[in-house]
Motif scaffolding. Structure first.
Motif, PDB file in Angstrom:
ATOM      1  N   GLN A   8       0.516  -1.087   0.504  1.00 53.03           N
ATOM      2  CA  GLN A   8      -0.383  -0.055  -0.037  1.00 53.03           C
ATOM      3  C   GLN A   8       0.770   0.746   0.156  1.00 53.03           C
ATOM      4  O   GLN A   8       0.534   2.727  -0.484  1.00 53.03           O
ATOM      5  CB  GLN A   8      -0.749   0.204   1.333  1.00 53.03           C
ATOM      6  N   SER A   9       1.783   0.390   0.816  1.00 57.54           N
ATOM      7  CA  SER A   9       3.166   2.295   1.138  1.00 57.54           C
ATOM      8  C   SER A   9       3.328   2.672  -0.388  1.00 57.54           C
ATOM      9  O   SER A   9       3.351   3.494  -0.964  1.00 57.54           O
ATOM     10  CB  SER A   9       3.767   2.560   1.527  1.00 57.54           C
ATOM     11  N   ALA A  10       3.851   1.735  -0.854  1.00 58.04           N
ATOM     12  CA  ALA A  10       4.635   1.885  -2.694  1.00 58.04           C
ATOM     13  C   ALA A  10       3.527   2.194  -3.669  1.00 58.04           C
ATOM     14  O   ALA A  10       3.882   2.834  -4.382  1.00 58.04           O
ATOM     15  CB  ALA A  10       5.410   1.059  -3.124  1.00 58.04           C
ATOM     16  N   ASN A  11       1.842   1.334  -3.560  1.00 55.55           N
ATOM     17  CA  ASN A  11       0.981   1.921  -4.456  1.00 55.55           C
ATOM     18  C   ASN A  11       1.045   3.824  -4.148  1.00 55.55           C
ATOM     19  O   ASN A  11       0.532   4.051  -5.288  1.00 55.55           O
ATOM     20  CB  ASN A  11      -0.073   0.995  -4.192  1.00 55.55           C
ATOM     21  N   ALA A  15       1.276   6.445  -6.732  1.00 55.48           N
ATOM     22  CA  ALA A  15       0.255   7.308  -7.689  1.00 55.48           C
ATOM     23  C   ALA A  15       0.947   8.933  -7.306  1.00 55.48           C
ATOM     24  O   ALA A  15      -0.523   9.391  -8.163  1.00 55.48           O
ATOM     25  CB  ALA A  15      -0.934   7.222  -6.570  1.00 55.48           C
ATOM     26  N   ALA A  16       1.265   9.361  -6.004  1.00 59.36           N
ATOM     27  CA  ALA A  16       1.829  10.584  -5.854  1.00 59.36           C
ATOM     28  C   ALA A  16       2.799  10.896  -7.233  1.00 59.36           C
ATOM     29  O   ALA A  16       2.991  11.873  -7.199  1.00 59.36           O
ATOM     30  CB  ALA A  16       2.526  10.275  -4.447  1.00 59.36           C
ATOM     31  N   LEU A  17       3.646   9.802  -7.106  1.00 59.87           N
ATOM     32  CA  LEU A  17       4.408  10.307  -8.277  1.00 59.87           C
ATOM     33  C   LEU A  17       4.010  10.637 -10.178  1.00 59.87           C
ATOM     34  O   LEU A  17       4.520  11.229 -10.162  1.00 59.87           O
ATOM     35  CB  LEU A  17       5.658   9.106  -8.951  1.00 59.87           C
ATOM     36  N   TRP A  18       2.580   9.297 -10.442  1.00 58.50           N
ATOM     37  CA  TRP A  18       2.385   9.829 -11.422  1.00 58.50           C
ATOM     38  C   TRP A  18       1.663  11.440 -11.274  1.00 58.50           C
ATOM     39  O   TRP A  18       1.929  11.756 -12.696  1.00 58.50           O
ATOM     40  CB  TRP A  18       1.637   8.406 -11.423  1.00 58.50           C
ATOM     41  N   THR A  22       1.735  13.711 -13.782  1.00 60.58           N
ATOM     42  CA  THR A  22       0.201  14.208 -15.291  1.00 60.58           C
ATOM     43  C   THR A  22       0.538  15.605 -14.954  1.00 60.58           C
ATOM     44  O   THR A  22       0.000  16.249 -15.626  1.00 60.58           O
ATOM     45  CB  THR A  22      -0.629  14.087 -14.306  1.00 60.58           C
ATOM     46  N   ALA A  23       0.182  16.516 -13.885  1.00 61.44           N
ATOM     47  CA  ALA A  23       0.711  17.885 -13.169  1.00 61.44           C
ATOM     48  C   ALA A  23       1.109  18.556 -14.278  1.00 61.44           C
ATOM     49  O   ALA A  23       0.827  18.792 -14.708  1.00 61.44           O
ATOM     50  CB  ALA A  23       0.146  18.069 -12.491  1.00 61.44           C
ATOM     51  N   ALA A  24       2.327  17.985 -14.018  1.00 58.83           N
ATOM     52  CA  ALA A  24       3.698  18.374 -15.210  1.00 58.83           C
ATOM     53  C   ALA A  24       2.720  18.352 -16.031  1.00 58.83           C
ATOM     54  O   ALA A  24       4.083  19.669 -17.216  1.00 58.83           O
ATOM     55  CB  ALA A  24       4.812  17.812 -14.283  1.00 58.83           C
ATOM     56  N   ARG A  25       2.695  17.858 -17.179  1.00 57.15           N
ATOM     57  CA  ARG A  25       2.521  17.100 -18.145  1.00 57.15           C
ATOM     58  C   ARG A  25       2.101  18.410 -18.943  1.00 57.15           C
ATOM     59  O   ARG A  25       1.869  18.755 -19.870  1.00 57.15           O
ATOM     60  CB  ARG A  25       2.643  15.894 -18.309  1.00 57.15           C
TER      61      ARG A  25
END
Length: 66
Positions: A8-11, A15-18, A22-25
């Motif tokens: 769950q932590s890795a997930n 998700a935060a990195l994604w 996405t916001a940067a793109r």
């Protein structure tokens, strides 16, 4: 249970990195769109100014008395 928490932590980190990527793109795409609009408006302005200045240079047609 430890394995579930790690998953769950890795997930959540993924998700935060994604989300950040996405916001940067989206910001990059929006900036490129704004630049396209600005350059388009500059092109239209240039064309209008060229037509207006060309009209001032042309002599008016002379009518013949025929």
């Amino acid at each position: 249970m430890k394995c579930l928490f790690e998953y769950q932590s890795a997930n959540q980190q993924g998700a935060a990195l994604w989300e950040g990527e996405t916001a940067a793109r989206q910001a990059d795409i929006q900036a490129k769109g704004n630049l396209a609009i600005i350059f388009g408006l500059l092109g239209v302005t240039f064309a209008v100014c060229a037509v207006v200045s060309d009209r001032g240079r042309r002599p008016e047609p002379q009518t013949t008395g025929i």
